[in-house]
Structure formats: structure tokens, C-alpha cells
Motif scaffolding. Structure first.
Motif, PDB file in Angstrom:
ATOM      1  N   GLU A 188      10.476   6.763   5.726  1.00  0.00           N
ATOM      2  CA  GLU A 188      10.819   5.385   5.186  1.00  0.00           C
ATOM      3  C   GLU A 188      10.885   4.410   6.199  1.00  0.00           C
ATOM      4  N   PHE A 228       7.341   3.895   7.713  1.00  0.00           N
ATOM      5  CA  PHE A 228       6.361   3.361   6.912  1.00  0.00           C
ATOM      6  C   PHE A 228       6.499   1.888   7.068  1.00  0.00           C
ATOM      7  N   LEU A 229       7.900   1.499   7.035  1.00  0.00           N
ATOM      8  CA  LEU A 229       8.275  -0.004   6.863  1.00  0.00           C
ATOM      9  C   LEU A 229       7.613  -0.504   8.056  1.00  0.00           C
ATOM     10  N   LEU A 254       5.381   0.259  10.090  1.00  0.00           N
ATOM     11  CA  LEU A 254       3.826   0.127  10.121  1.00  0.00           C
ATOM     12  C   LEU A 254       3.518  -1.186   9.339  1.00  0.00           C
ATOM     13  N   ARG A 255       4.188  -0.996   8.002  1.00  0.00           N
ATOM     14  CA  ARG A 255       3.837  -1.779   7.062  1.00  0.00           C
ATOM     15  C   ARG A 255       4.227  -3.454   7.583  1.00  0.00           C
ATOM     16  N   VAL A 256       5.183  -3.577   8.006  1.00  0.00           N
ATOM     17  CA  VAL A 256       5.661  -5.011   8.582  1.00  0.00           C
ATOM     18  C   VAL A 256       4.861  -5.709   9.703  1.00  0.00           C
ATOM     19  N   ALA A 309       1.576  -4.325  10.589  1.00  0.00           N
ATOM     20  CA  ALA A 309       0.421  -4.445   9.987  1.00  0.00           C
ATOM     21  C   ALA A 309       0.262  -5.842   9.175  1.00  0.00           C
ATOM     22  N   ILE A 310       1.080  -6.271   8.538  1.00  0.00           N
ATOM     23  CA  ILE A 310       1.043  -7.321   7.743  1.00  0.00           C
ATOM     24  C   ILE A 310       0.905  -8.638   8.700  1.00  0.00           C
ATOM     25  N   THR A 319      12.457  -8.308   4.664  1.00  0.00           N
ATOM     26  CA  THR A 319      11.293  -7.987   5.254  1.00  0.00           C
ATOM     27  C   THR A 319      10.387  -9.332   5.651  1.00  0.00           C
TER      28      THR A 319
END
Lengths: 234, 364
Positions: free
Chosen positions: A24, A27-28, A30-32, A34-35, A100
Motif C-alpha cells: 500500500e 503504490f501510494l 509511486l502514484r504520488v 508519478a502524478i 495526497t
């Protein structure tokens, strides 16, 4: 040595077990990032192009600002975003603090100068004559820009990788504006700080390994791109 | 049909400064449809700047550029679409030879099939058939420059701008390409502005040429006229001749004029009338030297007894500067001839050149 070895064994077991808590966080993170780097690309590549090719008043000052921004300490970036998003800040009504989006905003602030600065340098290294050549063959300013960015693509890709590398591993900004809230804003770097303070060295090290792995891939990509080098003429 | 009285390219009162230094200051530059006009001069003469301005790639500080009588600026993309340029370095883009050559066609929205057909046709003309699918970045210098020429010619431009296209190539490839470029330009009939600092190259490719110095034109005209008749000492030095010879036409017989130059008679073909004050020039390559005691049996009208003033080695040849009773001129001789004639300062020689080799212009 015992504590280190125990931590290494625990870290390997944790990664192997596929613990949901661990993934978790990964992935958070990488998501933060990447955006954030996506937004930095949208802003930084065109800006870098203009700074790279432009001959306008204030260009030099703009480059100084961007270059200064490239060295902006993440914790300062976090502090700035914190002040803007805090209840009494100018954007306090948005209630974004400790979320986030707040972390993304802080990381955009860190990575945009990196993407812009490296893009500007790589665009500036494309010979003027190549752009004149495109223009002389009938290219519009837009087609000329596309060709120039395409020719400088290795440098532009390196800019993106540098921007991503600069935020995936930072802790100061996301700690301040995200708050390291479990299942909400906890990312790899803040989790490492927390787990280390709690004495959970195995978990901290597992996250550290993964972070190093991601950093290794990023730097490997960067090195490959730099080594391949671009040639503009024969 | 184009109006032959209106230049295809016209630049008037063009001035350009870089960091307050004037690099270009010309009153008028015109190129007519179908001609190849060479801009010749040393580095920093303003040749490339003028080419970029008439190519609408650079905005001048002052002046007007017209294409077919219509005033245009660096923002006039439709006028720019009539042109194509080849620069000193080919600057090929990442991609294959075919992709590079087809780049301008793609910008113009030409269909893939038509693009492919035209690219195949042009690679044949420039001798690159075997390399059409090769990566452009793996080509040799000569091949790359052919691609650059093909990339421009495939657009079928009205105006072709060539900025020292052969200057970075080694002498062998350069010699081959000069001949090829000349043939290709002649066959295509495209109006060309050709920038070079190489006189031989200019003489091979150009119909007309302008010599530039410090941002200004110092001589403009037909190739033979400009290269054979210097109007001042700088031009003479630049084109490898002695200072201009001044004289007056004193006689005319069977279309051959007798010109009195410092009391030495020089015979030339000219339509100028008797009594005209003239400037006379003869290129060193047109002068043949003989030993003073071996007068040749020659039909040449000019046979002058001279004293050698200097012998300057110039690679495979030697330049011999001579004085014939106050008339100063030069001859280019091979190293073997120079040795055979035992040329040295003070030697007596006989210089021979034809009346047709003498360029004559009215003195201004």
C-alpha cells in the motif's frame, strides 16, 4: 552486526510475504510521485524549451530562478506548501493539508524546476542551425519545437528521470504536508522514518531496499541515456 | 509565367547588426529566376547573414526583402515554403535517409505514397539509391551532404539556398560534389543563392556572383567579368590578381582593341570605343611564360617582355609576379615550369596571353 543481519532477514521475509501494508505504501509513493512528475513534465518541458531556445528579456533571470529551484531543499518546499494550505493560509479553504493532493503539490514544486532546468540545458545544446534547417524546410514554430524536443529527447528523458528521482526519495516535504497518516498519506520515505523510530528495523530496511531498487532502476536508465549520447550532425 | 524583369529575390537597404557591430549593409541584392548567384567572400563578410535574411530565417534590423515583387518578412511562411536550404553541416535528423529526405514533404502534408515516390526519385538523382533505408547518422560526410541536398531538392523549391555546403568535406569528395552540385542545379533549373568562400567552387556553380567584404558588396556581375577584372586592390588580392591595370583604348582593328597601359600596348576584345579610359585584367592562369631567349611561335596577340618581381609557391603551382615596363601582372605556372624556366627575382621572361583572355571595363 546481529541487529543488522536480523533486519536484513526480516526485510527479505517481509518483501517475500507480500504484506499489504508494505505494498500500500509502495503504490501510494509511486502514484504520488508519478502524478507529480507528470504535472512537472506538462509545465517543465514547454518552459524548458522556451528557456532553451528563447531570446527574450528576463531569460537569464528566469534561468537563475529555475536553477535555484533545482537546489530547493524539499523541506523548504514542504514548508511553503504547508503555509499556503494551512487553515490560515491563502489556500486554506481548499482543506488539502495532510492529503495526497497536498503531497503531490509539494512534489510538483520540487520536480518542476528539475525538469525545466535539465530540459532547458538539453534544448540549448541542440544547434541553432538544426532549427534553422527545419524552418528552412517549411516547419512552423510548432513543428520546429516538436523536432527540437525530439532531437533533444535523451536530455528531456533525463530531465523527467531526474525529476522523478528527486521526489520519490524525498522525505521532508511529504512529511510536512502529508503528515504520514497510515492508509492515507504514508509513503515509503515517511514510513522508513517512522519504523526506524519505532525500532522496526526490518520493515524500515525492507522499504529502504525497495527504494534503493527504484533508485537503482532510475539511475541505471539515466546512465544508459547519458552514455548513448545524441548526435545532431555528420 | 514569371516576369523576367522582376527579380525573384530582391533585398534592398538591408542592414544587420550583431552586438552593435554592423555585419551587413547592402543597398541592393537581386537574383533572377533560374540563375545561380554565388556570394563569395572571406569569413565574416556577411554572406551567411544575407542568405539567412533573404531565406526569411532571420529578421534584419533594417531593409526590405521581396519575393517575386511581393514584400515579405521572416514571418511569411508561404514565401518560406517556396524555399529550401542546405547548410555547412548537413544537420540530419534522427531517422533513416528516406525519413530525412521526406521531412519537408511531411510538413507539407504530402501523402505517404507520394512522399515515398518522390523520395525514391530524388535519391536516384543524388546517387544515394543504396542508402535509402540506412540510418542518417551512420553516413559519411559526403553522403550526408547529398542527403541534405536531396532533402531540399525533393521539395521542388523555387529558391534553393546553399550556405557553404561543401566547406567541411575533404578535398577529394569536395571536388566530386562540386561537379555533381553544379550538374544537379543546372538540370533542376532552380534559382539558387550559393554562399562560399571558395573561388573555384563559385566559378563552377555560379552564373553571377557578388564578392562581399565587411558586410558590403565590393563587386557584382557575371563570373568571368568579376573573376577576371578586379576594380580595386582588395578585390584583386582576394581573387588572386594584381592591382587593377588602368589604360586607354588607342586603337581598334578587326575587333581587337589596342590599349595603352603605362606605355605598354595590351590587346583585348572589347566593344568600348577608342578614347575610353579602361580598367584591364588578365587572370594568372591565362598567362603562359617562356624563357626570354626562346620567343614562342604563337597566335596570341599579347607577347610581353617582363622582369620577375616575385615567385610565390602556391601548392602545386607558383605565382609569378612580373613587371613589363611598368605594367604589373601575374602568371600561375606549374612547379615544373618554374624550375625549368629557373624563375627567380630579376629573371627576364616572356609572358604570352590571348586578346580574349583580357577583361576590359570602363574606368569609373
Amino acid at each position: 552486526m546481529g541487529v543488522i543481519w536480523d533486519a536484513v532477514v526480516e526485510a527479505v521475509q517481509l518483501i517475500g510475504s507480500g504484506a499489504p501494508y508494505l505494498f500500500e505504501i509502495i503504490f501510494l509513493s509511486l502514484r504520488v510521485s508519478a502524478i507529480a512528475v507528470g504535472i512537472a513534465m506538462i509545465v517543465g518541458i514547454p518552459t524548458g524549451y522556451l528557456l532553451g531556445v528563447g531570446r527574450f528579456f528576463g531569460r537569464r533571470l528566469s534561468l537563475v530562478v529555475v536553477n535555484t529551484g533545482m537546489g530547493l531543499p524539499p523541506v523548504v518546499a514542504g514548508l511553503i506548501v504547508f503555509m499556503f494550505l494551512s487553515r490560515s493560509g491563502p489556500l486554506g479553504d481548499l482543506r488539502l493539508l495532510f492529503s495526497t493532493p497536498a503531497m503531490i503539490i509539494a512534489q510538483v514544486l520540487i520536480s518542476t524546476p528539475l525538469v525545466t532546468g535539465v530540459t532547458a540545458a538539453s534544448i540549448a545544446s541542440v544547434p541553432l542551425e538544426l532549427r534553422l534547417q527545419a524552418r528552412s524546410l517549411g516547419a512552423s514554430w510548432w513543428q520546429e519545437a516538436v523536432l527540437t524536443i525530439k532531437e533533444a529527447r535523451r536530455g528531456v528523458m533525463a530531465a523527467v528521470v531526474a525529476g522523478f528521482g528527486g521526489i520519490i526519495s524525498e522525505v521532508g516535504a511529504v512529511m510536512i504536508v502529508g503528515g504520514n497518516i497510515e492508509h492515507s498519506t504514508r509513503v515509503m520515505t515517511t514510513a522508513i522514518v517512522l519504523e526506524a523510530r519505532k525500532g522496526n528495523f526490518g520493515t524500515a530496511l525492507a522499504l529502504g531496499f525497495i527504494l534503493i531498487g527504484i533508485s537503482f532502476v532510475i539511475n541505471g536508465l539515466l546512465t544508459t541515456l547519458q552514455q548513448s549520447g545524441a548526435r545532431y550532425e555528420r | 509565367m514569371s516576369d523576367k524583369t522582376i527579380p525573384l529575390i530582391l533585398a534592398e537597404s538591408v542592414c544587420q547588426k550583431y552586438r552593435r557591430r554592423v555585419v551587413l549593409d547592402i543597398d541592393r541584392f537581386e537574383v533572377f529566376e533560374g540563375e545561380t548567384h554565388a556570394l563569395l567572400g572571406p569569413s565574416g563578410a556577411g554572406k551567411s547573414t544575407l542568405l539567412r535574411i533573404v531565406g526569411l530565417l532571420e529578421k534584419p534590423d533594417a531593409g526590405v526583402v521581396s519575393i517575386e515583387g511581393r514584400e515579405v518578412t521572416h514571418r511569411s511562411r508561404s514565401a518560406r515554403m517556396m524555399m529550401a536550404a542546405v547548410f555547412q553541416k548537413p544537420y540530419l535528423f534522427n531517422g533513416t535517409v528516406a525519413e530525412n529526405i521526406g521531412y519537408g514533404l511531411k510538413l507539407r502534408g504530402v501523402s505517404v505514397a507520394e512522399r515515398s515516390r518522390r523520395v525514391r526519385e530524388i535519391v536516384g538523382r543524388v546517387g544515394l539509391d543504396d542508402l535509402i533505408n540506412a540510418s542518417a547518422l551512420t553516413l559519411s560526410g559526403g553522403e550526408a551532404q547529398r542527403v541534405a541536398l536531396a532533402r531540399a531538392l525533393v521539395l521542388d523549391p523555387r529558391i534553393l539556398l546553399l550556405d557553404e555546403p561543401l566547406s567541411y568535406l575533404d578535398p577529394l569528395i569536395k571536388r566530386q560534389l562540386v561537379a555533381d552540385f553544379s550538374r544537379i542545379l543546372r538540370d533542376s533549373g532552380v534559382t539558387t543563392v550559393y554562399v562560399t568562400h571558395d573561388q573555384d567552387e563559385a566559378m563552377v556553380v555560379a552564373d553571377r556572383l557578388s564578392i562581399m567584404h565587411e558586410g558590403r558588396f565590393v563587386r557584382t556581375g557575371g563570373v568571368d567579368e568579376v573573376m577576371g577584372l578586379p576594380t580595386n586592390e582588395w578585390v584583386a588580392d582576394f581573387i588572386g590578381m594584381e592591382a587593377p591595370i588602368r589604360g586607354r583604348i588607342v586603337g581598334l582593328k578587326d575587333d581587337v582593341a589596342e590599349i595603352d597601359c603605362s606605355s605598354v600596348a595590351v590587346h583585348a576584345i572589347t566593344s568600348l570605343p577608342i578614347g575610353t579610359d579602361v580598367v584591364v585584367g588578365v587572370r594568372p592562369e591565362d598567362v603562359t611564360l617562356f624563357a626570354a631567349d626562346g620567343l614562342p611561335a604563337s597566335s596570341a596577340r599579347n607577347i610581353l617582355h617582363c622582369v620577375v618581381e616575385a615567385v610565390e609557391p602556391r601548392g602545386a603551382t607558383a605565382r609569378v609576379r612580373m613587371n613589363a615596363g611598368g605594367l604589373h601582372f601575374a602568371a600561375a605556372v606549374s612547379r615544373a615550369s618554374a624550375q625549368e624556366l629557373q624563375l627567380e627575382v630579376g629573371s627576364a621572361v616572356v609572358a604570352v596571353f590571348k586578346a580574349t583572355a583580357v577583361r576590359v571595363g570602363a574606368a569609373s
